[in-house]
Design a protein around this motif. Structure first.
Motif, PDB file in Angstrom:
ATOM      1  N   ARG A 145     -53.926 -29.373   4.865  1.00  0.00           N
ATOM      2  CA  ARG A 145     -52.487 -29.598   4.981  1.00  0.00           C
ATOM      3  C   ARG A 145     -52.075 -31.016   4.572  1.00  0.00           C
ATOM      4  NH1 ARG A 145     -52.389 -28.746  11.483  1.00  0.00           N
ATOM      5  NH2 ARG A 145     -53.342 -30.715  12.072  1.00  0.00           N
ATOM      6  N   PRO A 195     -44.991 -32.613   0.125  1.00  0.00           N
ATOM      7  CA  PRO A 195     -43.867 -31.758   0.505  1.00  0.00           C
ATOM      8  C   PRO A 195     -43.364 -30.885  -0.640  1.00  0.00           C
ATOM      9  CG  PRO A 195     -43.413 -34.079   0.999  1.00  0.00           C
ATOM     10  CD  PRO A 195     -44.734 -34.038   0.303  1.00  0.00           C
ATOM     11  N   ARG A 196     -43.562 -31.298  -1.879  1.00  0.00           N
ATOM     12  CA  ARG A 196     -43.070 -30.496  -3.000  1.00  0.00           C
ATOM     13  C   ARG A 196     -44.205 -29.780  -3.715  1.00  0.00           C
ATOM     14  NH1 ARG A 196     -39.034 -33.880  -1.847  1.00  0.00           N
ATOM     15  NH2 ARG A 196     -40.540 -35.574  -1.847  1.00  0.00           N
ATOM     16  N   ALA A 224     -53.947 -38.824   9.635  1.00  0.00           N
ATOM     17  CA  ALA A 224     -53.454 -38.320  10.918  1.00  0.00           C
ATOM     18  C   ALA A 224     -53.080 -36.840  10.818  1.00  0.00           C
ATOM     19  CB  ALA A 224     -52.243 -39.124  11.369  1.00  0.00           C
ATOM     20  N   ARG A 225     -52.870 -36.377   9.571  1.00  0.00           N
ATOM     21  CA  ARG A 225     -52.480 -34.973   9.410  1.00  0.00           C
ATOM     22  C   ARG A 225     -53.680 -34.044   9.266  1.00  0.00           C
ATOM     23  NH1 ARG A 225     -48.443 -34.482   4.703  1.00  0.00           N
ATOM     24  NH2 ARG A 225     -48.139 -32.402   5.529  1.00  0.00           N
ATOM     25  N   PRO A 282     -38.692 -31.033   3.905  1.00  0.00           N
ATOM     26  CA  PRO A 282     -40.032 -31.537   3.612  1.00  0.00           C
ATOM     27  C   PRO A 282     -40.308 -32.894   4.277  1.00  0.00           C
ATOM     28  CG  PRO A 282     -39.048 -30.643   1.632  1.00  0.00           C
ATOM     29  CD  PRO A 282     -37.995 -30.574   2.708  1.00  0.00           C
ATOM     30  N   GLU A 283     -39.288 -33.766   4.285  1.00  0.00           N
ATOM     31  CA  GLU A 283     -39.497 -35.112   4.843  1.00  0.00           C
ATOM     32  C   GLU A 283     -39.710 -35.035   6.360  1.00  0.00           C
ATOM     33  OE1 GLU A 283     -37.099 -34.275   2.748  1.00  0.00           O
ATOM     34  OE2 GLU A 283     -37.817 -35.322   0.961  1.00  0.00           O
ATOM     35  N   GLU A 331     -43.052 -33.624   7.220  1.00  0.00           N
ATOM     36  CA  GLU A 331     -44.117 -34.600   7.051  1.00  0.00           C
ATOM     37  C   GLU A 331     -44.149 -35.561   8.245  1.00  0.00           C
ATOM     38  OE1 GLU A 331     -45.901 -37.199   3.374  1.00  0.00           O
ATOM     39  OE2 GLU A 331     -43.797 -36.653   3.387  1.00  0.00           O
ATOM     40  N   GLU A 384     -45.506 -33.798  11.351  1.00  0.00           N
ATOM     41  CA  GLU A 384     -46.950 -33.593  11.356  1.00  0.00           C
ATOM     42  C   GLU A 384     -47.701 -34.894  11.558  1.00  0.00           C
ATOM     43  OE1 GLU A 384     -48.637 -31.435   8.222  1.00  0.00           O
ATOM     44  OE2 GLU A 384     -47.568 -29.589   8.713  1.00  0.00           O
TER      45      GLU A 384
END
Lengths: 419, 139
Positions: A252, A257-258, A270-271, B122-123, B126, B129
């Motif tokens: 992930r 994001p895109r 951290a993700r 999306p921001e 992110e 998370e």
């Protein structure tokens, strides 16, 4: 329960039971094609009857009984229509096997059958593509359209591949068994290769619009976890599982994001999925404990673990990664491993040393059309401040790359060299 | 999809009694099945609430209440974390667990980023998370 809810529940039962069902039937009828047909017949029976009757208390046993009944019916009908003498001995044998009353009792210990089935669908007599398709179909419980979507092939191609694979197994009389000690190492490595091929297609799609496809990773992980439970003494089974758990832990963070790729150095650690990191490290400990000298998957897992343990790129134990790559390169002789080693060398000892290694790989045939060679070289050149050369390498890499998202990333790196 | 299965406490679990050999055997077999199907990611049992505590939050005040707690059926005695393809698959697995006597076992889906739907840009996704990841990293 509504009809669609029942159908979803039947899907779930099928996912849980299909591999065991097909494996158990293969043991009886000694032919995967016949076994799969019978299992499919049982699924059809469930789809007809369960919406009315509800889902039985023991769905696995129900499906097995239905498969057996259908098999006997079909064969008996043929016996009636044809002359019994003309019925080939093979089918007669199947009929006798299916007709045994103690069938249910013999299916108690089906776990070993699942393992036998894995070795069958990953048999070297089949092409790699056929092994992958057949394993996903018979053990992963994926439908032909799902496999076709996963590998960006047409349904017809995949269906044909599966039919041909089953025929090849029958014609080659591939036995339904776990290989003996003398051939176990080679055969197991073929099984591990199939699982890792599936994982990698999800982790770094070789083609198409998406850079990662997590459902494929999940299918491979599930197969890896099943195999680790079925073959606990085999270090490389745990090594492969550790490698996949650790790589999947980054999934992930691996995509922005895109939908754009995010490479290891730029990932927000951290993700990462910490449950998978812990599972990966635990599997690696098991693999190391069982190993004499570490095998290729365990070595790769140990490298992935260096990243998993580090809080940043800077805090990563790069000299240890170089040492692990030395071991891996000695074991595999693979130029792709050498290329990865060059990256670790750059991180540990600077880009001059890394560039020297990459240039020594320039004539490798296997890397001639591999986009990561110019991509890595471009990266080293950026670090050395040789931006014009770096730009050309990124453009060249983009030309060689078949994945749309990765190509965009490479082109953006080329553009960044101009500014 | 990831699920958590919450197993409630009982007077026996609260008394710190081990389950019968028979139940233990059935549970071991069930756990083995989950592992051999590649479904189980984690699972632990919890000590009785007599070893636990609660913290009550009221304005600025923090009150520590020591266990044991009385309502056994509201007490969690253990949990599993499963990876399944669907809610139905998780339910199908849960139905096979060797429980009895009217006990109710709770199945809950664990949040993953995609579950927030369109509301999460999306921001935001992110940022969200990242926060959860930092929390996990500190544990």
């Amino acid at each position: 329960m509504t009809a669609s809810a029942t159908n979803r529940a039947i899907d779930a039962v099928w996912r849980i039971e299909s591999a065991r069902l097909i494996a158990g039937l293969t043991r009886i009828v000694r032919d995967v094609a016949v076994a799969e047909d019978l299992a499919q017949d049982a699924l059809v029976a469930a789809l007809e009857q369960w919406p009315e009757s509800g889902i039985p208390h023991n769905p696995g046993a129900w499906l097995m009984a239905a498969a057996k009944r259908r098999g006997i019916d079909a064969l008996r009908r043929r016996v009636t229509f044809e002359h019994k003498q003309e019925l080939i001995g093979h089918e007669l044998q199947i009929l006798q096997q299916l007709d045994q009353p103690d069938l249910a009792a013999r299916l108690e210990d089906v776990q070993d059958d699942v393992l036998r089935l894995i070795f069958m669908t990953c048999h070297p007599v089949l092409s790699r593509e056929a092994r992958v398709a057949l394993t996903l179909r018979l053990l992963g419980g994926l439908s032909t359209p799902e496999i076709a979507r996963a590998f960006l092939a047409s349904e017809g191609t995949v269906a044909q591949r599966i039919v041909r694979a089953k025929r090849t197994l029958a014609e080659a009389h591939v036995p339904f068994e776990v290989p003996g000690r003398d051939e176990l190492a080679d055969r197991l490595s073929a099984v591990l290769e199939v699982i890792y091929l599936v994982f990698n297609e999800g982790y770094a799609a070789t083609a198409g619009e998406h850079w990662i496809r997590p459902p494929l990773c999940a299918d491979a992980l599930r197969l890896g976890r099943i195999l680790a439970a079925l073959m606990p003494p085999e270090p490389e089974v745990h090594g492969l599982l550790a490698l996949m758990e650790l790589q999947a832990s980054r999934l992930r963070a691996r995509v922005g994001p895109r939908g754009e790729p995010v490479l290891l150095g730029d990932q927000d650690r951290a993700r990462w999925d910490h449950l998978l990191v812990q599972r990966g490290l635990a599997a690696l400990r098991r693999a190391e404990k069982l190993s004499g000298t570490l095998g290729p998957y365990t070595l790769q897992a140990a490298i992935a673990a260096c990243h998993a343990r580090a809080r940043s790129v800077e805090e990563t134990d790069w000299p240890r990664i170089v040492a692990l790559y030395d071991g891996l390169a000695a074991l595999t002789g693979s130029p792709v491993v050498e290329l990865n080693r060059a990256v670790a060398v750059t991180m540990a000892f600077g880009p001059e040393a890394g560039l020297e290694l990459v240039d020594s790989l320039a004539d490798e045939r296997a890397l001639r059309s591999y986009h990561l060679l110019p991509s890595v070289r471009g990266d080293f050149l950026v670090r050395l401040g040789r931006l014009a050369e770096a730009r050309d390498e990124f453009v060249h890499a983009a030309d060689l790359c078949d994945n749309a998202r990765e190509r965009e990333l490479l082109l953006s790196r080329a553009v960044a060299c101009d500014s | 999809m990831r699920f958590m299965v919450l197993v409630p406490g009982s007077p026996e679990s609260e008394a710190g009694e081990m389950p019968s050999t028979e139940l233990l055997g059935a549970m071991t077999k069930y756990n083995e099945e989950l592992v051999k199907a590649g479904v189980m990611l984690a699972g632990e049992g919890l000590h009785p609430t007599s070893k636990g505590a609660k913290v009550r939050f009221n304005g600025g005040a923090r009150t520590v209440i020591d266990g044991p707690f009385t309502e056994a059926k509201e007490i969690v005695a253990g949990y599993w974390v499963w990876e399944c393809a669907s809610r139905e698959e998780a339910l199908e697995w849960l139905k096979r667990a060797p429980f009895d006597g009217g006990v109710e076992i709770e199945l809950r889906q664990i949040f993953e980023a995609d579950d927030f739907g369109e509301q999460l840009t999306p921001e935001l996704r992110e940022a969200n998370e990242r926060l959860r990841g930092q929390a996990a990293a500190k544990q």
